[in-house]
Design a protein around this motif. Sequence first.
Motif, PDB file in Angstrom:
ATOM      1  N   TYR A 104     -64.101  62.417  75.880  1.00 34.64           N
ATOM      2  CA  TYR A 104     -64.340  61.625  77.099  1.00 34.64           C
ATOM      3  C   TYR A 104     -64.768  60.391  76.948  1.00 34.64           C
ATOM      4  O   TYR A 104     -65.551  59.865  76.285  1.00 34.64           O
ATOM      5  CB  TYR A 104     -66.449  62.205  77.865  1.00 34.64           C
ATOM      6  CG  TYR A 104     -65.695  63.372  78.028  1.00 34.64           C
ATOM      7  CD1 TYR A 104     -65.719  63.998  79.537  1.00 34.64           C
ATOM      8  CD2 TYR A 104     -66.364  64.182  77.505  1.00 34.64           C
ATOM      9  CE1 TYR A 104     -65.199  65.157  79.808  1.00 34.64           C
ATOM     10  CE2 TYR A 104     -66.746  66.296  77.887  1.00 34.64           C
ATOM     11  CZ  TYR A 104     -66.163  66.044  78.929  1.00 34.64           C
ATOM     12  OH  TYR A 104     -65.312  67.366  79.316  1.00 34.64           O
ATOM     13  N   PRO A 105     -63.790  59.659  76.738  1.00 34.23           N
ATOM     14  CA  PRO A 105     -63.871  57.958  75.672  1.00 34.23           C
ATOM     15  C   PRO A 105     -64.815  56.983  76.547  1.00 34.23           C
ATOM     16  O   PRO A 105     -65.167  56.190  76.436  1.00 34.23           O
ATOM     17  CB  PRO A 105     -62.733  57.537  75.347  1.00 34.23           C
ATOM     18  CG  PRO A 105     -61.569  58.621  76.436  1.00 34.23           C
ATOM     19  CD  PRO A 105     -62.414  59.723  76.997  1.00 34.23           C
ATOM     20  N   ASP A 106     -64.592  57.558  78.232  1.00 32.97           N
ATOM     21  CA  ASP A 106     -65.114  56.214  79.459  1.00 32.97           C
ATOM     22  C   ASP A 106     -66.784  56.376  78.988  1.00 32.97           C
ATOM     23  O   ASP A 106     -66.895  56.005  79.938  1.00 32.97           O
ATOM     24  CB  ASP A 106     -64.591  56.205  80.212  1.00 32.97           C
ATOM     25  CG  ASP A 106     -63.481  56.162  80.487  1.00 32.97           C
ATOM     26  OD1 ASP A 106     -62.895  55.509  79.770  1.00 32.97           O
ATOM     27  OD2 ASP A 106     -62.560  56.566  81.260  1.00 32.97           O
ATOM     28  N   VAL A 107     -67.355  57.370  78.560  1.00 35.69           N
ATOM     29  CA  VAL A 107     -68.486  58.057  78.371  1.00 35.69           C
ATOM     30  C   VAL A 107     -69.296  57.389  77.502  1.00 35.69           C
ATOM     31  O   VAL A 107     -68.765  57.623  76.802  1.00 35.69           O
ATOM     32  CB  VAL A 107     -68.909  59.172  78.844  1.00 35.69           C
ATOM     33  CG1 VAL A 107     -71.025  59.306  78.603  1.00 35.69           C
ATOM     34  CG2 VAL A 107     -68.703  59.798  80.285  1.00 35.69           C
ATOM     35  N   GLN A 108     -70.177  56.376  77.851  1.00 37.56           N
ATOM     36  CA  GLN A 108     -70.803  55.555  76.601  1.00 37.56           C
ATOM     37  C   GLN A 108     -72.227  56.059  75.763  1.00 37.56           C
ATOM     38  O   GLN A 108     -72.923  56.711  76.814  1.00 37.56           O
ATOM     39  CB  GLN A 108     -71.365  54.192  77.244  1.00 37.56           C
ATOM     40  CG  GLN A 108     -71.975  53.710  76.076  1.00 37.56           C
ATOM     41  CD  GLN A 108     -72.192  52.266  75.984  1.00 37.56           C
ATOM     42  OE1 GLN A 108     -72.908  51.647  77.800  1.00 37.56           O
ATOM     43  NE2 GLN A 108     -73.258  50.812  75.119  1.00 37.56           N
ATOM     44  N   THR A 109     -71.870  57.066  74.100  1.00 41.58           N
ATOM     45  CA  THR A 109     -73.163  57.915  74.445  1.00 41.58           C
ATOM     46  C   THR A 109     -74.183  56.833  73.110  1.00 41.58           C
ATOM     47  O   THR A 109     -73.357  55.925  72.248  1.00 41.58           O
ATOM     48  CB  THR A 109     -71.996  58.933  73.339  1.00 41.58           C
ATOM     49  OG1 THR A 109     -71.213  58.018  72.411  1.00 41.58           O
ATOM     50  CG2 THR A 109     -71.239  59.533  74.064  1.00 41.58           C
TER      51      THR A 109
END
Length: 684
Positions: free
Chosen positions: A117-122
């Motif tokens: 999920y590269p679009d989610v900022q963790t």
Amino acid sequence: MEIYQLKVFLEVARCLSFTEAADTLNLTQPAVSAKIKCLESALETPLFKRLGRRIELTQAGAYLLEEGPNLVDLESRLVAEIEEIKQGKFSTLKIGCMPDALSSWLPSVLYEYRRIYPDVQTKCLQFDAIESLFRAIKAGEIDLGISDLSFAAFDEILGLAIGSVNYSLIVSSSHQLAQRPWLSLKELTDQSWVLPPEGLPGRIMLQKRMQELGLNLTDFAHVEIVDASSLMRTYLLQGHYLGFASDFEFQVECEAGLMRRIPLEEFALGTPLFLLMAKRLGRALGLTGQPASRGGLGLEPIRQFMTLVQSQPGVTEGKLSQRLSTPNPLAQPPATTPATGQKAPRFQAPNFLVRSGSASGTETITLTIGTQNRTIQTVTAGLIIQRLGLLEHFLPREGRYSGVQYRLHWSDYSSGAPIVAGLEAQQIDIGVLGDYPLLLSAAPGDSTAPAAGTRLISFVASNLDGTGNDIIVPQHSTLDCIDDLAGRVIAVPFGSAAHGMVMRSLHHRQILNAVTLTSIDSASPQRSSRHAVPVDGYAYFAPFHEIAKHKGQFRRLLHESLDGLPTFHGVVIRAALAEQYPEIAVAYLRSLLAAQYWYATQPMATTLVSRWVNMDAAIVTKTLRSSASDQADVVYLPETQLRTDWLQAHIQQLGQIAGQEHLGQINLDRWMQPEFLERAIASL
């Protein structure tokens, strides 16, 4: 009703003071009063009762204080999500944990999550104190937390078990104890220890367990408390101190061969690893029994993370996917006990607020347990529970048991007869017995006596073909079969499972009256004593007939059951105790299930048991099935489920023998109480 009015109300309700709320909100007191008045007007009900200079919440005010934060949180989330949409981001995921999880397991999970999920900022936040992690979850500063401590005492936090954490002794590879395969805290009181400060999971875990076992840090000769894991590492490697750590900690050092983990008797089971979140998030995700929320972009990253955690080998419990609204095809099955399919028992995680010190209670409950430690098929119901301190852990300590002090007395016997006598005299509370003495504990002594006050709550082990008992004769004996015993003398441990087998077998061949049964206590295998009764053979229960055969002096005469009845052992508890303290009966069975799991999965189990009872490990392995047993040659299998048909068959055959007719008066429906075992299994 306006959100800002609600925020003002919540501050006044927390302070119960308009003045303090005004200072906190940077408003004037009249402005605060005006906001509250507008809110009360909109809701058409007063929220505060004015008592002179004091204020109190009305019923409506108390309800709004409880539920209002959810609306404020929703507004904050909506604003944040809209801002993320404006910035072209899907959402964020904020996770908090203690340093141990961040140094090992969590980074690999987060790496995989970011890859998928590269679009989610963790964001991953490390907390040095468990209280800080709690406050961050409660305040919504993080979405999820990871901890091996329980937050169950707090209504606003939801904790879901996602795996297990194991604690052990950790030492330098050059330490004098480094090659020991197994140790106990009681053996280590003269050693130097290095421990983390109070408030960290490892310290809480250690002190909670020591408190259960009546131990204290002051029992150890020397203890150093350090504030950082780097300092602990120095003490371990350079000072040769002993440490206590989870398998999340010091992984690099162990993999490099610099340190070794040594299992501790007192920490034979793992403890749960929890995924923590605010209960409002749990409700939105459908984890609290309520329908999941359809909306909420901010919830999707949490769902995705939980699904990913499910797929991690060696950690997952398989629980989350069953409760999430979206099925998880990657979820692993729950960890189970071999051969039973039950979930693997674990230690209960301590609440993170537990501190050192012993509770001072007003009630003391004394429990005396009668065991047969060298009767190997029963070790999971007695010896292992005792050695691993399992009962001390599972005994109830909350609610009506809060502050209760327990005194445990373990009494080891060579056969079941004295245990039956102790139960009848109310000197033994819980007994571990073979099939015939089990029935004796339930039967009236004569036609006028009331039924013995015991309840059968579980089986322990069973042998389906009935070969758990046998008659042995000297190697040079001319006796070849049971019919040759007519006119002979057999030494028997009266009141034992072997006694029941001998009576049934001889009666089956119609020679019971032609064989003399004498007490094994008055017989001598060597016939060297002038007072010993000369005998032609001995009736023994496992493993003693196998021991005699193993030494080469005797051989087995029967090899098979003549009447086709299975052999079994079980646990009985005094009826009065079960009725007054049913939770204690359940606790004992939880300990039994944990002991059986440990014996079945611990590679060193048979070796340790053999040391504890001073018996050849090969005999232990052959007597009770373990991971090291030859499945085709093993005598007894673990068995907990009560079998009415087995009991009825034993009663029916024994009841035909003169002097055993009273067994037919046993009320199985009253005596058997499987509900205790059902509750124990449900608590896994």
